[in-house]
Motif scaffolding. Sequence first.
Motif, PDB file in Angstrom:
ATOM      1  N   PHE A   1     -51.810  83.058  13.705  1.00 32.60           N
ATOM      2  CA  PHE A   1     -53.136  84.155  14.228  1.00 32.60           C
ATOM      3  C   PHE A   1     -53.208  83.790  15.877  1.00 32.60           C
ATOM      4  O   PHE A   1     -54.351  83.888  16.110  1.00 32.60           O
TER       5      PHE A   1
ATOM      6  N   ALA B   1     -50.963  90.209  14.233  1.00 30.57           N
ATOM      7  CA  ALA B   1     -52.190  89.710  13.403  1.00 30.57           C
ATOM      8  C   ALA B   1     -53.196  90.198  14.012  1.00 30.57           C
ATOM      9  O   ALA B   1     -54.144  90.398  13.161  1.00 30.57           O
TER      10      ALA B   1
ATOM     11  N   LEU C   1     -59.445  84.735   4.190  1.00 30.88           N
ATOM     12  CA  LEU C   1     -60.226  85.419   5.200  1.00 30.88           C
ATOM     13  C   LEU C   1     -61.532  85.333   5.468  1.00 30.88           C
ATOM     14  O   LEU C   1     -62.254  85.126   6.339  1.00 30.88           O
TER      15      LEU C   1
ATOM     16  N   GLU D   1     -59.841  90.649  10.277  1.00 34.20           N
ATOM     17  CA  GLU D   1     -58.585  90.664   9.392  1.00 34.20           C
ATOM     18  C   GLU D   1     -59.026  90.947   7.939  1.00 34.20           C
ATOM     19  O   GLU D   1     -58.371  91.530   7.013  1.00 34.20           O
TER      20      GLU D   1
ATOM     21  N   MET E   1     -50.357  88.929   9.870  1.00 38.03           N
ATOM     22  CA  MET E   1     -51.813  89.295   9.403  1.00 38.03           C
ATOM     23  C   MET E   1     -52.031  90.470   8.937  1.00 38.03           C
ATOM     24  O   MET E   1     -51.315  91.598   9.282  1.00 38.03           O
TER      25      MET E   1
ATOM     26  N   SER F   1     -53.880  93.078   9.838  1.00 36.26           N
ATOM     27  CA  SER F   1     -53.998  94.281  10.842  1.00 36.26           C
ATOM     28  C   SER F   1     -52.395  94.355  11.450  1.00 36.26           C
ATOM     29  O   SER F   1     -52.064  95.570  11.634  1.00 36.26           O
TER      30      SER F   1
END
Length: 365
Positions: free
Chosen positions: A3, A33, A171, A187, A218, A220
């Motif tokens: 991240f 991510a 998350l 996320e 991640m 995204s």
Amino acid sequence: MRFWLALGLSVTGTGAVAQTDPLAPLPDSQPVAMAPVSQYSPPPLATPALTGFAAYKSRLSGAARSAGVREATIQAVVPFLSLNSRVIQLDRAQPGGVNNPNAIPPFAPYRRAHVTSDLIRRGQARYAANYTRLRWIEQRFGVEPQVLMAIYGHETSYGTVTGGFDLLEALATLAYEGRRRPLFEAEFVAALQLLDRGTPRSRLKGSWAGATGYPQFMPSAVLRLATDGDGDGVANIWRSEADGLASIAAYLRDAGWKPNVHWGIPVRVPPTLNRAAIVSKLVAPRCAPVYKRHSQWKTMREWRALGIQPLGRNLPENEMATLIEPDGRDSTAYLLTTNYRAILDYNCSNFYALSVGLLADAIAG
């Protein structure tokens, strides 16, 4: 993929030596991510009638609705979420994290643990078995195939360890914890968007930090950069090794990878080097401790004039590079090119990026 963020560097300060960033500032986005796919605005906290995580789940529902997630998806997930205490424990115990922000151990022990003979041997076997596919990916994205294999090996031990945490629970837990709430809320919403796109909930497993699949993207990043690498028309980073490798290549290209430029080389630094004269004036807006360890950017010709001697592989005379001495003086140092920054975008850690580059070199022989 972790991240951390890649950094575009800005020039500040003055000095006798003019400095320029050899690579245009990278987009202000998280590694694969971190760039939310949809516009995201944090909603207000839930009503006082609810408290704790129950109230926070209402906030997550509001965030998902504002991003266009289907109500059926929200109701199938959010009411049943639970806090995961193990996720919080692991987050707070990170080296260099909230409990140990200033410690910089030597690189050598990390290298021994992450550039092992086993990883090299298995990486070489995978490299040979996938050679044709890797060369096709290189032609498409311009990324050295051994770097793809090294990231694959570093992240998941070549697909054998991809993580068993429920991504949505992890998350939501990290977002509720609050240390990086905007990141993990976004996320979490991206993970719900994956469900809306047809990804089974059972497939959304991964690390405690929310990374998933062979590339450890991640959510995204999955939405933005998951790539079909085997030609079946589907980008499945959980079951297709070719898709995973192509997705890593898409990520690195998106992070600014330049074709035909090696990540860096090991060098010997002379005892006469004036380190004070090469301190960088560039200031990183984020991930500053990582970039603070890098010197000014100079051409390979200029480094040679200062007595820097390559140990093996060389770089073109006009190639720009920055110096790092991860084990201090009198140990092997490295000249790093702009493509090293693309690897840092994957995980903003000098130890990570160096070990990826060295593992890649060992795999390629």
